[in-house]
Design a protein around this motif. Sequence first.
Motif, mmCIF file in Angstrom:
data_model
loop_
_atom_site.group_PDB
_atom_site.id
_atom_site.type_symbol
_atom_site.label_atom_id
_atom_site.label_comp_id
_atom_site.label_asym_id
_atom_site.label_seq_id
_atom_site.Cartn_x
_atom_site.Cartn_y
_atom_site.Cartn_z
ATOM 1 N N ILE A 1 1.289 -0.681 0.196
ATOM 2 C CA ILE A 1 -0.008 0.008 0.318
ATOM 3 C C ILE A 1 1.290 1.413 -0.056
ATOM 4 O O ILE A 1 1.587 1.570 1.145
ATOM 5 N N MET B 1 1.707 1.138 -8.862
ATOM 6 C CA MET B 1 0.895 0.187 -8.981
ATOM 7 C C MET B 1 1.198 -0.648 -10.029
ATOM 8 O O MET B 1 1.387 -1.933 -10.186
ATOM 9 N N TYR C 1 -1.336 -0.863 -4.497
ATOM 10 C CA TYR C 1 -2.650 -0.095 -3.882
ATOM 11 C C TYR C 1 -2.439 1.371 -3.749
ATOM 12 O O TYR C 1 -0.933 1.372 -2.813
ATOM 13 N N SER D 1 -3.931 4.091 -2.177
ATOM 14 C CA SER D 1 -4.721 4.686 0.153
ATOM 15 C C SER D 1 -4.938 6.429 -0.010
ATOM 16 O O SER D 1 -3.832 6.966 -0.136
ATOM 17 N N ARG E 1 -7.761 -0.784 -7.324
ATOM 18 C CA ARG E 1 -6.606 -0.447 -6.550
ATOM 19 C C ARG E 1 -6.548 0.362 -6.188
ATOM 20 O O ARG E 1 -5.769 1.504 -5.094
ATOM 21 N N THR F 1 -13.550 -1.619 -2.121
ATOM 22 C CA THR F 1 -12.538 -0.932 -1.842
ATOM 23 C C THR F 1 -11.850 -1.996 -0.038
ATOM 24 O O THR F 1 -10.878 -2.774 0.018
ATOM 25 N N ASN G 1 -10.648 -5.095 -2.164
ATOM 26 C CA ASN G 1 -9.540 -5.104 -2.433
ATOM 27 C C ASN G 1 -8.399 -5.331 -1.185
ATOM 28 O O ASN G 1 -7.997 -5.719 -1.185
#
Length: 255
Positions: free
Chosen positions: A150, A165, A170, A172, A196, A243, A246
């Motif tokens: 992340i 990516m 991901y 955030s 993502r 989300t 994910n």
Amino acid sequence: MFDTHAHLNAVQFQEDVEEVIERALAEGVEHIVVVGFDTETIHGAIKLAENYDFIYAAVGWHPVDAIDMRDEDLNWIEELASHPKVVALGEMGLDYHWDKSPKEVQKEVFRRQIRLAKKVNLPIIIHNREATKDVVDILREEGAKEVGGIMHCFSGSLEVAKECMDMNFYISFGGPVTFKNAKKPKEVAKEVPIDRLLIETDCPYLSPHPFRGKRNEPSYVKYVAEALAELKEMPVEQLIEKTSENAKRLFGITR
Ligand code: NI
């Protein structure tokens, strides 16, 4: 909702963490990852994860305090990696805003944690402040793509988001994406593919509008979800569902 980055282990929650957790549940927060970044906060994250079913822990060493990390600390983090509620290593990264730890020490501590994450096969949570180029270079040089993770509270350009990516990270977003004047994060959030995107609070810091400047808490993650849903032009329920999916995929959470 899945708050992927909360510091319920911080002193700011010492007095009323149970009430804060109750409010989160009442607002529909279904999962929280509590992030530890030094000895005390790692202990706190593990304790919360052991006490609450829906709370998970991430364990790592913050770049600001890199100079304090001893070999025993890294060994301890390695032991904790096999704890059933530990779902990631971090936060880790580089922070050039504060100069407590020299850059070279920060880089070495960051690299060692990435290598450990590859060894124990856990995703990593990245803290980056004023150090984007070095963070991206180190992620690439160390082959962080193998574990992914992340980019926490992302505030960089779309170009950097794409590079991350490509390395299985991901993106955030937290409170700042709700601020009226936050042009850049809004533009970037619009372009990040829905599969993502993650939401977080980074509480007690970075409260969303309309609580800017006050103590943040997981129940406020809904304001982040609402802001992102508006940018992505989709119903907020759908944004929340995606989300959460994910986050569960990334952290390997099946329930
Ligand atoms: Ni944090």
